[in-house]
Each structure stands twice: as structure tokens, then as C-alpha cells.
Design a protein around this motif. Structure first.
Motif, PDB file in Angstrom:
ATOM      1  N   PHE A  12       0.859  -1.174   0.000  1.00 40.68           N
ATOM      2  CA  PHE A  12       0.000   0.000   0.000  1.00 40.68           C
ATOM      3  C   PHE A  12       0.903   1.234   0.000  1.00 40.68           C
ATOM      4  O   PHE A  12       2.098   1.152   0.297  1.00 40.68           O
ATOM      5  N   PHE A  13       0.298   2.384  -0.303  1.00 39.27           N
ATOM      6  CA  PHE A  13       1.044   3.644  -0.307  1.00 39.27           C
ATOM      7  C   PHE A  13       0.435   4.588   0.726  1.00 39.27           C
ATOM      8  O   PHE A  13      -0.757   4.892   0.674  1.00 39.27           O
ATOM      9  N   LEU A  14       1.271   5.015   1.665  1.00 37.64           N
ATOM     10  CA  LEU A  14       0.821   5.871   2.757  1.00 37.64           C
ATOM     11  C   LEU A  14       1.071   7.333   2.379  1.00 37.64           C
ATOM     12  O   LEU A  14       2.214   7.795   2.367  1.00 37.64           O
ATOM     13  N   LEU A  15      -0.004   8.053   2.099  1.00 44.01           N
ATOM     14  CA  LEU A  15       0.125   9.411   1.569  1.00 44.01           C
ATOM     15  C   LEU A  15      -0.384  10.479   2.535  1.00 44.01           C
ATOM     16  O   LEU A  15      -0.606  11.605   2.141  1.00 44.01           O
ATOM     17  N   SER A  89       8.976   7.047  -2.454  1.00 45.46           N
ATOM     18  CA  SER A  89       7.890   6.072  -2.597  1.00 45.46           C
ATOM     19  C   SER A  89       7.471   5.591  -1.213  1.00 45.46           C
ATOM     20  O   SER A  89       8.019   4.606  -0.711  1.00 45.46           O
ATOM     21  N   PRO A  90       6.514   6.280  -0.577  1.00 42.88           N
ATOM     22  CA  PRO A  90       6.114   5.941   0.800  1.00 42.88           C
ATOM     23  C   PRO A  90       5.218   4.697   0.845  1.00 42.88           C
ATOM     24  O   PRO A  90       4.022   4.780   1.092  1.00 42.88           O
ATOM     25  N   ALA A 173      -3.708   3.618  -2.583  1.00 38.97           N
ATOM     26  CA  ALA A 173      -3.259   4.807  -1.846  1.00 38.97           C
ATOM     27  C   ALA A 173      -4.096   4.980  -0.589  1.00 38.97           C
ATOM     28  O   ALA A 173      -5.322   5.043  -0.643  1.00 38.97           O
ATOM     29  N   ILE A 174      -3.430   5.063   0.566  1.00 38.27           N
ATOM     30  CA  ILE A 174      -4.094   5.271   1.851  1.00 38.27           C
ATOM     31  C   ILE A 174      -3.863   6.716   2.269  1.00 38.27           C
ATOM     32  O   ILE A 174      -2.710   7.134   2.443  1.00 38.27           O
ATOM     33  N   GLU A 182      -9.836   1.709   9.503  1.00 35.94           N
ATOM     34  CA  GLU A 182     -10.842   2.444   8.732  1.00 35.94           C
ATOM     35  C   GLU A 182     -10.361   2.794   7.323  1.00 35.94           C
ATOM     36  O   GLU A 182     -11.061   2.518   6.343  1.00 35.94           O
ATOM     37  N   PRO A 183      -9.184   3.402   7.150  1.00 37.03           N
ATOM     38  CA  PRO A 183      -8.723   3.708   5.784  1.00 37.03           C
ATOM     39  C   PRO A 183      -8.524   2.467   4.920  1.00 37.03           C
ATOM     40  O   PRO A 183      -8.781   2.503   3.714  1.00 37.03           O
ATOM     41  N   ILE A 184      -8.068   1.354   5.524  1.00 40.86           N
ATOM     42  CA  ILE A 184      -7.878   0.122   4.758  1.00 40.86           C
ATOM     43  C   ILE A 184      -9.222  -0.410   4.274  1.00 40.86           C
ATOM     44  O   ILE A 184      -9.371  -0.837   3.120  1.00 40.86           O
TER      45      ILE A 184
END
Length: 311
Positions: A12-15, A89-90, A173-174, A182-184
Motif C-alpha cells: 500500500f502507499f501511505l500518503l 515512494s512511501p 493509496a491510503i 478504517e482507511p484500509i
């Protein structure tokens, strides 16, 4: 929309805290300093309590456990967040995301139960002082710490086991700086009704039962304090609860802001601000809250630091 079984999801990408390059260095330094203050402050609290015989009491036993939990809690999210801010690239692997969610849920529930245990300690100390030693003996204190570990582990495993049955869409993208449930769930293509129901029922119970216990404890404490004849006596009695009330207000205010406001008011920015409050600000403030207004703790810290300076 193309679906993909979650077992094949690689990352996943933590933004959540991605900002322009002109602000990134400043925000990185601020959060790094806050993390270091959190670590140093909570480690000093633990060392002072262990090293000073005057602090070998139930209240400080719970405080040492709270400080340890805060160290682990902050470390679950903040180092990864700082690394992501320095990375182009987070990303986080699916396994890493699950591990982060597990420890995050475990530790936030532990914080919740420990704050309730500390409220119970204040209730016994003020309302039933003659029974304090009997009601908060070492065995019961250990039980009040071990039981939350067991409950929190079960709740975390239950959430993750249900998450393993979901499928996810191409969107990875999270809008968050760590993997939170919740975001997942918002990225899932399959039905998340059971997951959301579990959050509402089990998550609500884990948060609101201890919170209600805290409120009832302080209602009984307030009733006892009102019976103290002098105004000075009232203030002196209730002032021992000031630090705990401050920590409770910080913790529950941000938790309720993230998880229990209506979904129609959801915004990623609001979630990130509230999450920063309870993952970074609250653990950082707790050592100050519990030491600045506590003469015994300030004395223990002075003695600890003076011993260290001799080496």
C-alpha cells in the motif's frame, strides 16, 4: 472495476503527510523532535519509578505501564512515517501493514484500559483510603495490567482475521500516515458490513466501557470531594486527579474525533490531525502532565538525573 484477492496484494502507499518539498524538511524535523522527546520523557518516567522506592505504589505502577505502552504505541507509527517523508515512494508491504495495524490496535486499547485502571486507583485512594492497600494489592494490580493485554490481543486478532477475507481494488493509496483499519476498509471492493459492525460493537465497547468507568469513578470522586469541609481540602484532594484528567481529555478527544463522528463528516485531513494528536502529541505530553505537577515524580527525576551525572 478489476478486483484482486487480498492475498496477492503486495503493498500500500501511505500518503497522509505527503507535502511540498519546501515544507517537508520542517515537518520532518518537528515530528522527529517530538518523537525523541516522547521517547526520552517516557523512558525517564519508567526509570524514575523503578529506581525510587517512594514511587513503588499502584499509581506509579500503572503510570510506568502507561509510559511503556506510549513508547511502543508511538514507535509503531512514527519511525515509518519519518522514513516515508524522506522517501520518494512511501510504501508499506501488505504483511507490514497488517503488523502495524495489529500493534496499533493492541496498544491503543491498552492505553484505554490503563487510563481506566488509573481512574480506579484515584477512586480507591480518595473514596476508600483505608482499604487502599487491600483493594490494590500487587496481585490485583498485576491483574489490572495483564487482563487488558489479553483482551486487546483478542480484539486485534479478531479484526485482522475478518480483514483477511476481504478483496481489494486497484486503488492502493491510503490517505493516512500509518495503516489504520478504517482507511484500509475504504479500499476494499468486497462487502465490509461485518467489519464495520465489529468496529461499532467491539470497538465501541472497548472504548466506551472504560470511558464510562472513568466517568463514574470521577462522579464518585467528585461526590466525596464535595464532602470535604474546607475549600483548601477540596482543592488538595481533587488536585491529585488533575494530571490523569488532562491525559484522559487528550486521549479520548482525539479518539472520538477519528472513530465516532458521523461518517458524513469524514475527511482525510481531519483524521490525520486527530491521529497526530493521539499517536504523537498525547504520548509526548504524558510525561510532562504526570511530572510537572507531581512533587514526588519531580523529586525522583532529579535524583535519577543527579545519579546519572555522577557517572
Amino acid at each position: 472495476m478489476h478486483k484482486e484477492n487480498q492475498s496477492t496484494v503486495s503493498e500500500f502507499f501511505l500518503l497522509g503527510l505527503m507535502v511540498g518539498s519546501e515544507k517537508q524538511q520542517l515537518i520532518f524535523m518537528i515530528f522527529l523532535c517530538m518523537y525523541l522527546v516522547t521517547m526520552v520523557g517516557n523512558v525517564l518516567i519508567i526509570l524514575a519509578i523503578i529506581s525510587d522506592a517512594h514511587l513503588h505504589s499502584p499509581m506509579y505502577f500503572f503510570l510506568a505501564n502507561l509510559s511503556f505502552t506510549d513508547i511502543c504505541f508511538t514507535t509503531t507509527a512514527v519511525p515509518k512515517m519519518l522514513a516515508d517523508m524522506r522517501s520518494q515512494s512511501p510504501s508499506i508491504s501488505f504483511a507490514g501493514c497488517l503488523a502495524q495495524m495489529y500493534f496499533f490496535m493492541l496498544l491503543v486499547d491498552l492505553d484505554n484500559f490503563l487510563l481506566a485502571a488509573m481512574a480506579y486507583d484515584r477512586y480507591i485512594a480518595i473514596c476508600r483510603p483505608l482499604h487502599y492497600a487491600a483493594l490494590l494489592n500487587p496481585k490485583r494490580c498485576a491483574l489490572l495490567v495483564v487482563t487488558p493485554w489479553v483482551i486487546s490481543n483478542l480484539v486485534s486478532v479478531l479484526h485482522l482475521s475478518l480483514l483477511s477475507h476481504l478483496t481489494f481494488c486497484d486503488q492502493r493509496a491510503i490517505p493516512h500516515f500509518f495503516c489504520d483499519l478504517e482507511p484500509i476498509l475504504r479500499l476494499a471492493c468486497s462487502d465490509t458490513q461485518i467489519n464495520n459492525l465489529l468496529i461499532l460493537i467491539i470497538g465501541g465497547a472497548v472504548i466506551f466501557i472504560p470511558f464510562t468507568f472513568i466517568l463514574v469513578s470521577y462522579a464518585l470522586i467528585g461526590s466525596t470531594v464535595l464532602g470535604v469541609p474546607s475549600a483548601k481540602g477540596k482543592w488538595k484532594t481533587f488536585s491529585t486527579c488533575g494530571s490523569h484528567l488532562s491525559a484522559v481529555s487528550l486521549f479520548y478527544g482525539s479518539i472520538i474525533g477519528v472513530y465516532f463522528l458521523p461518517s458524513s463528516t469524514y475527511s482525510a485531513q481531519r483524521d490525520n490531525v486527530a491521529a497526530v494528536m493521539y499517536t504523537i502529541v498525547t504520548p509526548m505530553m504524558n510525561p510532562f502532565i504526570y511530572s510537572l505537577r507531581n512533587k514526588d515524580m519531580k523529586g525522583a527525576l532529579r535524583r535519577l538525573l543527579s545519579r546519572q551525572s555522577l557517572f
